[in-house]
Design a protein around this motif. Structure first.
Motif, PDB file in Angstrom:
ATOM      1  N   LYS A 192      25.925  -1.761  37.188  1.00 22.53           N
ATOM      2  CA  LYS A 192      26.427  -2.188  38.504  1.00 22.53           C
ATOM      3  C   LYS A 192      27.513  -1.251  39.028  1.00 22.53           C
ATOM      4  N   GLY A 193      27.930  -0.275  38.208  1.00 21.77           N
ATOM      5  CA  GLY A 193      28.941   0.686  38.617  1.00 21.77           C
ATOM      6  C   GLY A 193      28.348   1.795  39.457  1.00 21.77           C
ATOM      7  N   ARG A 194      29.132   2.826  39.651  1.00 19.90           N
ATOM      8  CA  ARG A 194      28.687   4.009  40.378  1.00 19.90           C
ATOM      9  C   ARG A 194      29.268   5.211  39.664  1.00 19.90           C
ATOM     10  N   GLY A 195      28.535   6.333  39.689  1.00 18.19           N
ATOM     11  CA  GLY A 195      29.039   7.549  39.077  1.00 18.19           C
ATOM     12  C   GLY A 195      28.030   8.178  38.139  1.00 18.19           C
ATOM     13  N   LEU A 196      28.542   8.793  37.074  1.00 15.33           N
ATOM     14  CA  LEU A 196      27.710   9.448  36.065  1.00 15.33           C
ATOM     15  C   LEU A 196      27.576   8.505  34.878  1.00 15.33           C
ATOM     16  N   GLY A 197      26.359   7.989  34.688  1.00 16.39           N
ATOM     17  CA  GLY A 197      26.104   7.036  33.622  1.00 16.39           C
ATOM     18  C   GLY A 197      25.122   7.573  32.598  1.00 16.39           C
ATOM     19  N   THR A 198      24.732   6.699  31.679  1.00 11.31           N
ATOM     20  CA  THR A 198      23.769   7.060  30.641  1.00 11.31           C
ATOM     21  C   THR A 198      22.625   6.053  30.623  1.00 11.31           C
ATOM     22  N   HIS A 199      21.496   6.474  30.109  1.00 11.72           N
ATOM     23  CA  HIS A 199      20.340   5.598  29.972  1.00 11.72           C
ATOM     24  C   HIS A 199      20.695   4.373  29.113  1.00 11.72           C
ATOM     25  N   ALA A 200      21.483   4.575  28.079  1.00 15.25           N
ATOM     26  CA  ALA A 200      21.836   3.489  27.162  1.00 15.25           C
ATOM     27  C   ALA A 200      22.575   2.346  27.852  1.00 15.25           C
ATOM     28  N   MET A 201      23.300   2.617  28.915  1.00 17.15           N
ATOM     29  CA  MET A 201      24.128   1.585  29.532  1.00 17.15           C
ATOM     30  C   MET A 201      23.309   0.449  30.133  1.00 17.15           C
ATOM     31  N   GLY A 202      22.017   0.678  30.362  1.00 16.93           N
ATOM     32  CA  GLY A 202      21.177  -0.354  30.966  1.00 16.93           C
ATOM     33  C   GLY A 202      20.612  -1.363  29.991  1.00 16.93           C
ATOM     34  N   GLY A 203      20.791  -1.136  28.688  1.00  6.61           N
ATOM     35  CA  GLY A 203      20.302  -2.078  27.685  1.00  6.61           C
ATOM     36  C   GLY A 203      18.800  -2.312  27.788  1.00  6.61           C
ATOM     37  N   GLY A 204      18.366  -3.509  27.443  1.00  4.58           N
ATOM     38  CA  GLY A 204      16.951  -3.851  27.422  1.00  4.58           C
ATOM     39  C   GLY A 204      16.260  -3.716  28.765  1.00  4.58           C
ATOM     40  N   ALA A 205      16.978  -4.030  29.854  1.00  5.19           N
ATOM     41  CA  ALA A 205      16.377  -3.942  31.190  1.00  5.19           C
ATOM     42  C   ALA A 205      16.004  -2.508  31.553  1.00  5.19           C
ATOM     43  N   TRP A 206      16.637  -1.556  30.884  1.00  6.24           N
ATOM     44  CA  TRP A 206      16.359  -0.144  31.149  1.00  6.24           C
ATOM     45  C   TRP A 206      15.538   0.479  30.016  1.00  6.24           C
ATOM     46  N   GLY A 207      15.011  -0.320  29.146  1.00  9.01           N
ATOM     47  CA  GLY A 207      14.165   0.178  28.076  1.00  9.01           C
ATOM     48  C   GLY A 207      14.773   0.119  26.694  1.00  9.01           C
ATOM     49  N   GLY A 208      16.034  -0.253  26.593  1.00 10.91           N
ATOM     50  CA  GLY A 208      16.685  -0.428  25.302  1.00 10.91           C
ATOM     51  C   GLY A 208      16.838   0.854  24.499  1.00 10.91           C
ATOM     52  N   HIS A 209      17.145   1.943  25.151  1.00  6.88           N
ATOM     53  CA  HIS A 209      17.287   3.236  24.473  1.00  6.88           C
ATOM     54  C   HIS A 209      18.752   3.570  24.180  1.00  6.88           C
ATOM     55  N   ARG A 222      26.242  13.605  23.730  1.00  7.41           N
ATOM     56  CA  ARG A 222      26.052  13.956  25.142  1.00  7.41           C
ATOM     57  C   ARG A 222      26.783  12.987  26.074  1.00  7.41           C
ATOM     58  N   ALA A 223      26.778  11.711  25.726  1.00  5.00           N
ATOM     59  CA  ALA A 223      27.489  10.726  26.543  1.00  5.00           C
ATOM     60  C   ALA A 223      28.976  11.062  26.616  1.00  5.00           C
ATOM     61  N   GLN A 224      29.541  11.548  25.504  1.00  5.02           N
ATOM     62  CA  GLN A 224      30.961  11.886  25.477  1.00  5.02           C
ATOM     63  C   GLN A 224      31.293  13.131  26.305  1.00  5.02           C
ATOM     64  N   GLN A 225      30.313  13.856  26.753  1.00  3.16           N
ATOM     65  CA  GLN A 225      30.550  15.055  27.559  1.00  3.16           C
ATOM     66  C   GLN A 225      30.653  14.757  29.055  1.00  3.16           C
ATOM     67  N   ARG A 226      30.525  13.513  29.447  1.00  5.96           N
ATOM     68  CA  ARG A 226      30.533  13.190  30.876  1.00  5.96           C
ATOM     69  C   ARG A 226      31.854  13.528  31.568  1.00  5.96           C
ATOM     70  N   GLU A 227      32.976  13.366  30.897  1.00  6.55           N
ATOM     71  CA  GLU A 227      34.255  13.737  31.524  1.00  6.55           C
ATOM     72  C   GLU A 227      34.337  15.247  31.735  1.00  6.55           C
TER      73      GLU A 227
END
Length: 162
Positions: A121-138, A145-150
């Motif tokens: 529900k946020g905005r910006g640079l996110g990751t596939h994992a943040m969507g949980g099961g609704a986004w495929g549960g990956h 790579r997620a830690q490189q967003r900053e």
């Protein structure tokens, strides 16, 4: 997006149907090499808007006004970028710059905020994992790579000043 290799695919996406422009979702390919052929194969039933090679090359497969099929419930509001390589390895410097170029363009053209998010529900640079099961549960794109967003956001700010 101007200045990237335009490689439109003919399958595995939905024309239109975008409900917003929340930002960009970072993915990992779990492999190497262009995803054009793979995304073009109808049986794949998957695609992304963009792909970034380890050398920093960018290919665009789907218009950001259309739905790529990459993060299920997140497809309507988020743009996606696959990155060549593997979840256990960080993005290369060239990939960080490539993702930052795409993000800087999206910020200018679509109002993406210069921030990192961990919420669908946020905005910006996110990751596939943040969507949980609704986004495929990956767990995509992996912790490294997620830690490189900053770092990516720092590069975005540099690109916007030049």
């Amino acid at each position: 997006m101007p200045g990237v290799a335009q490689k439109p695919i003919g399958a595995n996406f939905s024309r239109g149907g975008r409900e917003g422009q929340r930002g960009l979702i970072l993915h990992v390919q779990e492999g190497e090499g262009s995803l054009f052929e793979w995304s073009s194969e109808p049986s794949t039933r998957s695609s992304a808007h963009f792909w970034a090679s380890q050398a920093g090359e960018i290919e665009q497969y789907v218009s950001v006004h259309d739905r790529a099929w990459t993060q299920r419930a997140g497809n309507a509001e988020w743009v996606s970028i696959e990155t060549s390589g593997f979840a256990g390895k960080p993005l290369t410097t060239a990939q960080v710059d490539a993702v930052a170029r795409v993000y800087a363009w999206g910020a200018r053209e679509h109002g993406w905020p210069l921030e990192v998010t961990d919420s669908p529900k946020g905005r910006g640079l996110g990751t596939h994992a943040m969507g949980g099961g609704a986004w495929g549960g990956h767990a995509c794109p992996g912790t490294a790579r997620a830690q490189q967003r900053e770092v990516i956001m720092s590069r975005v700010r540099t690109f916007r000043q030049t």
